[in-house]
Scaffold this active site. Structure first.
Site, mmCIF file in Angstrom:
data_model
loop_
_atom_site.group_PDB
_atom_site.id
_atom_site.type_symbol
_atom_site.label_atom_id
_atom_site.label_comp_id
_atom_site.label_asym_id
_atom_site.label_seq_id
_atom_site.Cartn_x
_atom_site.Cartn_y
_atom_site.Cartn_z
ATOM 1 N N PHE A 183 64.238 43.960 50.687
ATOM 2 C CA PHE A 183 64.922 44.342 49.444
ATOM 3 C C PHE A 183 66.047 43.366 49.147
ATOM 4 O O PHE A 183 66.525 42.641 50.023
ATOM 5 C CB PHE A 183 65.466 45.771 49.535
ATOM 6 C CG PHE A 183 66.537 45.966 50.575
ATOM 7 C CD1 PHE A 183 67.882 45.851 50.243
ATOM 8 C CD2 PHE A 183 66.204 46.262 51.891
ATOM 9 C CE1 PHE A 183 68.877 46.031 51.208
ATOM 10 C CE2 PHE A 183 67.182 46.447 52.856
ATOM 11 C CZ PHE A 183 68.526 46.326 52.513
ATOM 12 N N CYS A 184 66.457 43.358 47.885
ATOM 13 C CA CYS A 184 67.583 42.533 47.440
ATOM 14 C C CYS A 184 68.207 43.223 46.233
ATOM 15 O O CYS A 184 67.869 44.366 45.924
ATOM 16 C CB CYS A 184 67.136 41.114 47.098
ATOM 17 S SG CYS A 184 65.895 41.031 45.796
ATOM 18 N N THR A 185 69.106 42.555 45.544
ATOM 19 C CA THR A 185 69.863 43.206 44.474
ATOM 20 C C THR A 185 68.974 43.648 43.319
ATOM 21 O O THR A 185 68.993 44.813 42.927
ATOM 22 C CB THR A 185 70.956 42.267 43.948
ATOM 23 O OG1 THR A 185 71.738 41.804 45.029
ATOM 24 C CG2 THR A 185 71.839 42.982 42.941
ATOM 25 N N CYS A 190 63.666 39.020 46.952
ATOM 26 C CA CYS A 190 62.654 39.538 47.875
ATOM 27 C C CYS A 190 61.244 39.215 47.399
ATOM 28 O O CYS A 190 60.316 39.159 48.210
ATOM 29 C CB CYS A 190 62.834 41.027 48.147
ATOM 30 S SG CYS A 190 63.180 42.053 46.740
ATOM 31 N N ILE A 212 67.697 46.927 44.567
ATOM 32 C CA ILE A 212 68.682 47.984 44.817
ATOM 33 C C ILE A 212 69.143 48.609 43.505
ATOM 34 O O ILE A 212 69.361 49.822 43.416
ATOM 35 C CB ILE A 212 69.895 47.407 45.576
ATOM 36 C CG1 ILE A 212 69.460 46.783 46.897
ATOM 37 C CG2 ILE A 212 70.949 48.479 45.814
ATOM 38 C CD1 ILE A 212 70.504 45.859 47.507
#
Length: 585
Positions: A183-185, A190, A212
Site C-alpha cells: 500500500f501507499c498514499t 504500490c 490509504i
C-alpha cells in the site's frame, strides 16, 4: 466523496494518476498549465511517457472541469482520482512538469499498466491483511510511515522510493511463495512496486486500490486497521479518517512531520520558535532532530534535506526560506576569492557561488566536486538535489541530472554558457527545437574556447559576469513579486539560524531587498553571446507557469532583442536538463 460545495467555503483537493502510454506527453504541458492557471487551480502535475500523476486544488467547479478535461484524452480515460477538502488553499503555485517517470523508482522497462499486482478494494483490505500468511508492506518513505501505518505492516525504512527496489531484491527469497499486500498514499507507488515485485519472481502480489486515502474515505473508523495519520504532500501535512485534516505539523528544521505527542515534547523546535521570530533561541531541535548544531540547524536537517516533503513557495525564492538547511550549509562553505566587485563582500567569489547554485558542492563535506568528482557524480545520478543542485532548493526549479552532472565536472559558468551555446548553434543550424533530444542523456559540454560563449572571453571579466548571472537568476525568481517585508524577515531568520556567515548573509539579503533593475541587468550583457547566456540563466531559475513569470521572460527576451526562434531553442535546451524528482504521492 460528495464534491458539491454550495457554500464555496472549502477547496477541493484532487489526487490523481494513471499509468498509460502518452506518446504526446511533452505537447500536453503548456496547454495543461494554461488550462489550470485560467481556473485558479494550483498544485503539481507530472507528465511522462508512462502517464500522469499529481495533486491539485481549486474550486469544486474548477477541479471538476480539469478532471473532465483530462479524461477526454483517450489515454487518460479511467483516471484514478481521490478527492478531499482543505479549509485553506494547500498549494501556492501551479506546476506542470515533464519527467522520465511519473513516480521515480529508477528501474527501466517496468510497465505498471500491464504488470501491476491484483487490486484489492478498501472494503476487502482488512480481511487480506489480517491473514497471518500475508506479508503487508508499506511502500512509502520513512518520514511518512513515522506518523501512521496499517497494523502489522513492514516498514522498509527507505528515505526515497528509489531505495525500494534494492530493499525488495534483498528479501526476494524470503517473500517468494508468500502473499504480499502492498500500500501507499494514493495507489501510484504500490502499482509500480507490485510490477517490480512480479518482475523479480514474486507472483502473489496485491495492492490497495486507491491507496490509504481511499481506505480512510470509505472504511468507517470503528472498523479501521489504520493507526495514526496519513502524510500528504501539501500544507495540510496529514489527513485522518474521513479525510479530515490531521494534527501533524512539519518541523521546519528536519522537515519531519510532528505528531501531537512530538509537539508536546520540551525538545520540540515548534515550542521554542513557534513562528520563527527574529531572535529565536538556538540549538534546540525537535524530538526527531536529535543532534543540535551551534547554528540551530540539526544534523538530521542536513541529512534529510534531499527529500524534504514540503511544497515550494508562492514564488521560487520563498522555497529558499522554507527549505534552508542544505542551501545555507552549501553557501556557508562556498569557496572564497579576492574578487572586489560592486555590492559583493570582498571574500565572496560569484563564480563559486554560481557553481554551488548549479551543483558543484559535495554534500556533507567541505570539498568541491573537483576534489571528489566520483562521489558527487554518483549522488547526481541518485538524486540531483542531494548532489548539490542548489538552484533547485533556492529557486524551486528542477535543475536536472544532466545539468548537475555537467556542473560537477565543468563548473556553473561553463554549464550555463554550454547550454546557451548549444541552443544558439541549433538555432543557427536551422534545427527544429527539441529535435536533438535523445534518451541517451548526451553530456553537456562547455562552449569551445574560441567562441564568445567561453567564460574566459567575458569582456568585463569572468567573476563580474558570474555576478550578472547570479543576479539574473534571482531577478527571474522574483518575477511574480511576492517577496514582501514579512517574507524577507523569515529569510533573515533562516540565515541567522544557519550560521552562514556575515558576508554571504549581507550579500543575499541585499540582493533580495533591492528592486529589480532590468536596465542595469541588460546593460551588463556586453555581447550577443552574453545576452543568450543571461536569458538562459533566467530560464533555468524558474518554471514559467504563472502569467507574471512568463511575462517576465517574454519582456526580458524582448529587451535583449533575441529572436523568437532562438528563444524556442533555449526553452527546448533548458527543458532537457530540468527534472523534478519529488513524487506527489
Amino acid at each position: 466523496m460528495d464534491r458539491s460545495d454550495p457554500t464555496g467555503s472549502v477547496f477541493l483537493v484532487a489526487a490523481l494518476y494513471r499509468f498509460a502510454a502518452l506518446p504526446q506527453w511533452r505537447e500536453l504541458r503548456m496547454p495543461l498549465a494554461e488550462f489550470c492557471c485560467a481556473r485558479g487551480i494550483r498544485g503539481t502535475l507530472l507528465l511522462a511517457h508512462e502517464g500522469i500523476n499529481g495533486t491539485v486544488a481549486g474550486s469544486h467547479d474548477a477541479i471538476a472541469e480539469l478532471v473532465a478535461h483530462l479524461e477526454a484524452i483517450p489515454a487518460l480515460a479511467g483516471l484514478e482520482v481521490k478527492y478531499s477538502t482543505a479549509s485553506d488553499m494547500p498549494f501556492h503555485r501551479m506546476k506542470v512538469r515533464l519527467k522520465r517517470e511519473i513516480v521515480t523508482m529508477g528501474v527501466e522497462d517496468l510497465d505498471p499498466a500491464r504488470d501491476a499486482g491484483t487490486y484489492i478494494e478498501p472494503q476487502d483490505w482488512n480481511a487480506l491483511i489480517a491473514d497471518p500468511e500475508t506479508v503487508v508492506i508499506d511502500t512509502r518513505n520513512d518520514y511518512e510511515t513515522a506518523i501512521g501505518t496499517f497494523r502489522g505492516a513492514v516498514d522498509p525504512g527507505t528515505a526515497s522510493f528509489r531505495e525500494f527496489p534494492g530493499w525488495a531484491a534483498a528479501r526476494r527469497e524470503d517473500l517468494a511463495g508468500r502473499k504480499v499486500a502492498m500500500f501507499c498514499t494514493g495507489g501510484i507507488r504500490c502499482e509500480k512496486a507490485t510490477a517490480y515485485m512480479r518482475s523479480i519472481g514474486i507472483e502473489e502480489v496485491y495492492h490497495l486500490k486507491g491507496g490509504i486515502l481511499k481506505y480512510l474515505e470509505d472504511v468507517p473508523q470503528e472498523q479501521s486497521l489504520w493507526d495514526g495519520e496519513c502524510f500528504v504532500f501539501d500544507e495540510r501535512v496529514s489527513v485522518t479518517h474521513g479525510l479530515r485534516e490531521g494534527e501533524a505539523e512539519l518541523c521546519r528544521a528536519c522537515r519531519h512531520p510532528l505528531t501531537a505527542a512530538d509537539k508536546q515534547s520540551t525538545f520540540c523546535r515548534r515550542r521554542v520558535v513557534p513562528s520563527l521570530p527574529r531572535e529565536p533561541q538556538r540549538g534546540r531541535p525537535c524530538p526527531l532532530c536529535r543532534t543540535p548544531s551551534p547554528g540551530g540547524a540539526c544534523k538530521q536537517a542536513r541529512d534529510k534535506a534531499s527529500y524534504r516533503p514540503l511544497r515550494r513557495g508562492i514564488s521560487p525564492v520563498i522555497a529558499m526560506s522554507l527549505s534552508p538547511a542544505y542551501f545555507w550549509q552549501v553557501v556557508a562553505t562556498a569557496a572564497r576569492s579576492e574578487t572586489k566587485l560592486q555590492g559583493v563582500p570582498p571574500m565572496l567569489d560569484p563564480r563559486k557561488l554560481l557553481d554551488d547554485l548549479l551543483g558543484s558542492k559535495v554534500p556533507g563535506t567541505e570539498s568541491t566536486v573537483r576534489d571528489k568528482a566520483g562521489q558527487a557524480a554518483q549522488m547526481a545520478r541518485d538524486n540531483p538535489l542531494a548532489a548539490g543542485a542548489l538552484a533547485a532548493v533556492l529557486l524551486g526549479t528542477g535543475t536536472g541530472r544532466k545539468l548537475t552532472g555537467s556542473v560537477l565536472k565543468i563548473g556553473g559558468m561553463a554549464a550555463v554558457a554550454g547550454l546557451a551555446y548549444k541552443a544558439y548553434q541549433n538555432y543557427r543550424n536551422g534545427d527544429q527545437p527539441g529535435q536533438a533530444q535523445t534518451s541517451a542523456e548526451p553530456e553537456l559540454l562547455p562552449p569551445p574556447a574560441d567562441t564568445p560563449f567561453d567564460p574566459a572571453q567575458a569582456p568585463q571579466g569572468e567573476a563580474e559576469f558570474a555576478l550578472v548571472i547570479v543576479r539574473a537568476m534571482i531577478a527571474a525568481a522574483r518575477a511574480d513579486g511576492h517577496i514582501d517585508e514579512d517574507e524577507r524577515g523569515r529569510i533573515a531568520d533562516r540565515l541567522r539560524l544557519s550560521g552562514i556567515g556575515d558576508e554571504a548573509e549581507k550579500f543575499l539579503l541585499a540582493e533580495l531587498s533591492k528592486p529589480v533593475d532590468l536596465d542595469t541587468l541588460i546593460d551588463a550583457a556586453k555581447t550577443d553571446a552574453q545576452k543568450v547566456e543571461l536569458y538562459t540563466a533566467s530560464r533555468l531559475a524558474i518554471e514559467p507557469q504563472t502569467r507574471a513569470e512568463r511575462g517576465y521572460l517574454d519582456m526580458l527576451a524582448g529587451r535583449l532583442k533575441l529572436p523568437d526562434a532562438l528563444i524556442d531553442h533555449v526553452e527546448a535546451t533548458v527543458s532537457e536538463v530540468k527534472t523534478d524528482n519529488q513524487s506527489v504521492w
